[in-house]
Design a protein around this motif. Structure first.
Motif, PDB file in Angstrom:
ATOM      1  N   LEU A 296      20.948 -39.919  -9.204  1.00 42.93           N
ATOM      2  CA  LEU A 296      22.734 -40.239  -8.532  1.00 42.93           C
ATOM      3  C   LEU A 296      22.556 -40.607 -10.385  1.00 42.93           C
ATOM      4  O   LEU A 296      24.038 -39.867 -10.987  1.00 42.93           O
ATOM      5  CB  LEU A 296      23.474 -40.846  -8.149  1.00 42.93           C
ATOM      6  N   ASP A 297      22.659 -41.252 -10.913  1.00 49.52           N
ATOM      7  CA  ASP A 297      22.610 -42.253 -12.794  1.00 49.52           C
ATOM      8  C   ASP A 297      22.204 -41.662 -13.166  1.00 49.52           C
ATOM      9  O   ASP A 297      22.842 -40.842 -14.911  1.00 49.52           O
ATOM     10  CB  ASP A 297      22.065 -43.369 -12.769  1.00 49.52           C
ATOM     11  N   ARG A 298      21.192 -40.403 -13.188  1.00 45.49           N
ATOM     12  CA  ARG A 298      20.911 -39.177 -14.226  1.00 45.49           C
ATOM     13  C   ARG A 298      20.960 -38.475 -14.327  1.00 45.49           C
ATOM     14  O   ARG A 298      20.127 -37.523 -13.156  1.00 45.49           O
ATOM     15  CB  ARG A 298      19.124 -39.939 -14.410  1.00 45.49           C
ATOM     16  N   SER A 299      21.673 -37.738 -14.318  1.00 39.00           N
ATOM     17  CA  SER A 299      22.113 -35.771 -14.674  1.00 39.00           C
ATOM     18  C   SER A 299      21.276 -35.233 -15.863  1.00 39.00           C
ATOM     19  O   SER A 299      21.420 -35.907 -17.361  1.00 39.00           O
ATOM     20  CB  SER A 299      23.475 -35.895 -14.788  1.00 39.00           C
ATOM     21  N   LEU A 300      21.337 -33.959 -15.750  1.00 35.86           N
ATOM     22  CA  LEU A 300      20.496 -33.512 -16.856  1.00 35.86           C
ATOM     23  C   LEU A 300      21.268 -33.499 -18.358  1.00 35.86           C
ATOM     24  O   LEU A 300      21.230 -33.838 -19.388  1.00 35.86           O
ATOM     25  CB  LEU A 300      19.526 -32.361 -16.184  1.00 35.86           C
ATOM     26  N   VAL A 301      22.418 -32.667 -18.107  1.00 39.31           N
ATOM     27  CA  VAL A 301      23.655 -32.343 -18.579  1.00 39.31           C
ATOM     28  C   VAL A 301      24.955 -33.672 -18.911  1.00 39.31           C
ATOM     29  O   VAL A 301      25.454 -33.979 -17.742  1.00 39.31           O
ATOM     30  CB  VAL A 301      24.461 -31.091 -18.799  1.00 39.31           C
ATOM     31  N   LYS A 302      25.106 -34.264 -19.971  1.00 40.55           N
ATOM     32  CA  LYS A 302      25.683 -34.983 -20.260  1.00 40.55           C
ATOM     33  C   LYS A 302      26.828 -34.486 -20.989  1.00 40.55           C
ATOM     34  O   LYS A 302      27.154 -33.571 -21.900  1.00 40.55           O
ATOM     35  CB  LYS A 302      25.143 -36.312 -20.952  1.00 40.55           C
ATOM     36  N   VAL A 303      28.243 -35.543 -20.076  1.00 38.33           N
ATOM     37  CA  VAL A 303      30.031 -34.847 -20.777  1.00 38.33           C
ATOM     38  C   VAL A 303      29.952 -36.031 -21.499  1.00 38.33           C
ATOM     39  O   VAL A 303      30.129 -37.382 -21.696  1.00 38.33           O
ATOM     40  CB  VAL A 303      30.875 -34.806 -19.637  1.00 38.33           C
ATOM     41  N   GLU A 304      30.118 -35.556 -22.767  1.00 41.09           N
ATOM     42  CA  GLU A 304      30.260 -36.689 -23.535  1.00 41.09           C
ATOM     43  C   GLU A 304      31.878 -35.958 -24.298  1.00 41.09           C
ATOM     44  O   GLU A 304      32.447 -35.120 -24.971  1.00 41.09           O
ATOM     45  CB  GLU A 304      29.138 -36.751 -24.415  1.00 41.09           C
ATOM     46  N   SER A 305      32.461 -37.334 -25.432  1.00 44.64           N
ATOM     47  CA  SER A 305      33.703 -36.894 -26.093  1.00 44.64           C
ATOM     48  C   SER A 305      33.292 -36.695 -27.686  1.00 44.64           C
ATOM     49  O   SER A 305      32.450 -38.191 -28.235  1.00 44.64           O
ATOM     50  CB  SER A 305      34.345 -37.862 -25.765  1.00 44.64           C
ATOM     51  N   ASP A 306      33.725 -36.469 -28.419  1.00 42.06           N
ATOM     52  CA  ASP A 306      32.973 -36.045 -29.365  1.00 42.06           C
ATOM     53  C   ASP A 306      34.499 -35.815 -30.125  1.00 42.06           C
ATOM     54  O   ASP A 306      34.709 -34.854 -31.043  1.00 42.06           O
ATOM     55  CB  ASP A 306      32.293 -35.503 -30.313  1.00 42.06           C
ATOM     56  N   LYS A 307      35.038 -37.138 -31.136  1.00 47.07           N
ATOM     57  CA  LYS A 307      36.266 -36.902 -31.887  1.00 47.07           C
ATOM     58  C   LYS A 307      37.472 -36.289 -31.273  1.00 47.07           C
ATOM     59  O   LYS A 307      38.218 -35.430 -31.559  1.00 47.07           O
ATOM     60  CB  LYS A 307      36.297 -35.902 -33.579  1.00 47.07           C
ATOM     61  N   GLY A 308      37.333 -37.024 -29.969  1.00 46.17           N
ATOM     62  CA  GLY A 308      38.802 -36.251 -28.710  1.00 46.17           C
ATOM     63  C   GLY A 308      38.159 -34.952 -27.918  1.00 46.17           C
ATOM     64  O   GLY A 308      38.996 -34.554 -27.648  1.00 46.17           O
ATOM     65  N   ARG A 309      36.616 -34.564 -28.799  1.00 43.01           N
ATOM     66  CA  ARG A 309      36.911 -33.478 -27.798  1.00 43.01           C
ATOM     67  C   ARG A 309      35.525 -33.300 -27.403  1.00 43.01           C
ATOM     68  O   ARG A 309      34.472 -33.956 -27.322  1.00 43.01           O
ATOM     69  CB  ARG A 309      36.698 -32.194 -28.869  1.00 43.01           C
ATOM     70  N   LEU A 310      36.157 -32.216 -26.166  1.00 40.00           N
ATOM     71  CA  LEU A 310      34.555 -32.226 -24.886  1.00 40.00           C
ATOM     72  C   LEU A 310      33.151 -31.971 -25.642  1.00 40.00           C
ATOM     73  O   LEU A 310      33.246 -30.444 -25.847  1.00 40.00           O
ATOM     74  CB  LEU A 310      34.949 -32.165 -23.482  1.00 40.00           C
ATOM     75  N   ARG A 311      32.301 -32.090 -24.749  1.00 40.92           N
ATOM     76  CA  ARG A 311      30.891 -31.245 -25.283  1.00 40.92           C
ATOM     77  C   ARG A 311      30.309 -31.849 -24.116  1.00 40.92           C
ATOM     78  O   ARG A 311      29.293 -32.149 -23.800  1.00 40.92           O
ATOM     79  CB  ARG A 311      30.247 -31.371 -26.772  1.00 40.92           C
ATOM     80  N   LEU A 312      28.560 -30.778 -24.428  1.00 38.02           N
ATOM     81  CA  LEU A 312      27.777 -31.191 -23.416  1.00 38.02           C
ATOM     82  C   LEU A 312      26.357 -31.175 -23.523  1.00 38.02           C
ATOM     83  O   LEU A 312      26.258 -30.439 -25.061  1.00 38.02           O
ATOM     84  CB  LEU A 312      27.931 -29.711 -22.162  1.00 38.02           C
ATOM     85  N   ARG A 313      26.222 -32.964 -23.671  1.00 34.78           N
ATOM     86  CA  ARG A 313      24.652 -32.521 -24.765  1.00 34.78           C
ATOM     87  C   ARG A 313      23.437 -32.527 -23.319  1.00 34.78           C
ATOM     88  O   ARG A 313      24.126 -33.040 -22.229  1.00 34.78           O
ATOM     89  CB  ARG A 313      24.812 -34.125 -25.208  1.00 34.78           C
ATOM     90  N   PHE A 314      21.904 -31.877 -23.717  1.00 35.66           N
ATOM     91  CA  PHE A 314      21.688 -31.531 -22.649  1.00 35.66           C
ATOM     92  C   PHE A 314      19.903 -31.173 -23.479  1.00 35.66           C
ATOM     93  O   PHE A 314      20.269 -29.965 -25.046  1.00 35.66           O
ATOM     94  CB  PHE A 314      21.850 -31.306 -21.560  1.00 35.66           C
ATOM     95  N   THR A 315      18.976 -31.242 -22.748  1.00 32.62           N
ATOM     96  CA  THR A 315      17.682 -31.026 -23.843  1.00 32.62           C
ATOM     97  C   THR A 315      17.117 -29.571 -22.852  1.00 32.62           C
ATOM     98  O   THR A 315      16.545 -30.109 -20.952  1.00 32.62           O
ATOM     99  CB  THR A 315      16.642 -32.461 -23.167  1.00 32.62           C
ATOM    100  N   TYR A 316      16.684 -28.793 -23.283  1.00 33.04           N
ATOM    101  CA  TYR A 316      15.820 -28.039 -22.443  1.00 33.04           C
ATOM    102  C   TYR A 316      14.453 -27.339 -23.535  1.00 33.04           C
ATOM    103  O   TYR A 316      14.520 -26.926 -23.904  1.00 33.04           O
ATOM    104  CB  TYR A 316      16.772 -26.529 -21.707  1.00 33.04           C
ATOM    105  N   GLY A 317      13.778 -27.917 -22.645  1.00 34.90           N
ATOM    106  CA  GLY A 317      12.429 -26.893 -23.399  1.00 34.90           C
ATOM    107  C   GLY A 317      11.718 -27.316 -24.718  1.00 34.90           C
ATOM    108  O   GLY A 317      11.711 -27.257 -25.462  1.00 34.90           O
ATOM    109  N   GLY A 318      12.025 -29.361 -24.676  1.00 28.06           N
ATOM    110  CA  GLY A 318      11.973 -29.512 -26.017  1.00 28.06           C
ATOM    111  C   GLY A 318      13.632 -29.774 -27.043  1.00 28.06           C
ATOM    112  O   GLY A 318      12.706 -30.224 -28.052  1.00 28.06           O
ATOM    113  N   THR A 319      14.329 -29.262 -26.967  1.00 28.32           N
ATOM    114  CA  THR A 319      15.404 -28.563 -27.850  1.00 28.32           C
ATOM    115  C   THR A 319      16.662 -28.951 -27.579  1.00 28.32           C
ATOM    116  O   THR A 319      17.243 -29.307 -26.188  1.00 28.32           O
ATOM    117  CB  THR A 319      15.525 -26.902 -27.862  1.00 28.32           C
TER     118      THR A 319
END
Length: 93
Positions: free
Chosen positions: A15-38
């Motif tokens: 439950l603690d380890r999701s593939l896609v992280k929701v994060e804030s960058d300069k007050g705006r939301l973005r998704l961060r994840f790795t797929y296929g080594g990228t």
């Protein structure tokens, strides 16, 4: 054959380890994840707020499901928000 206890996944660890992280960058939301080594970043296009984080989390869950089912769109077109036309952009006649 059973896995050794240390190799078994635990519910809390999963439950603690999701593939896609929701994060804030300069007050705006973005998704961060790795797929296929990228590493991929997708700008959600929304300011960081409680309601917008819920929407971003739903989008991240959809990406995780697409990856797990083998239906991930590597162009990211399916997951990026639509681009809005610029207010001052000139329209062709």
């Amino acid at each position: 054959m059973q896995l050794p206890i240390a190799a078994r996944p635990t519910l809390s660890r999963d439950l603690d380890r999701s593939l896609v992280k929701v994060e804030s960058d300069k007050g705006r939301l973005r998704l961060r994840f790795t797929y296929g080594g990228t590493r991929h970043y997708i700008a959600v296009g929304l300011p960081d707020s409680r309601v917008n984080r819920i929407g971003a989390q739903q989008k991240s869950t959809q990406i995780e499901l697409d990856i797990a089912s083998g239906n991930f769109d590597e162009t990211l077109k399916k997951h990026k928000p639509p681009k809005l036309p610029l207010k001052n952009a000139r329209q062709p006649p």
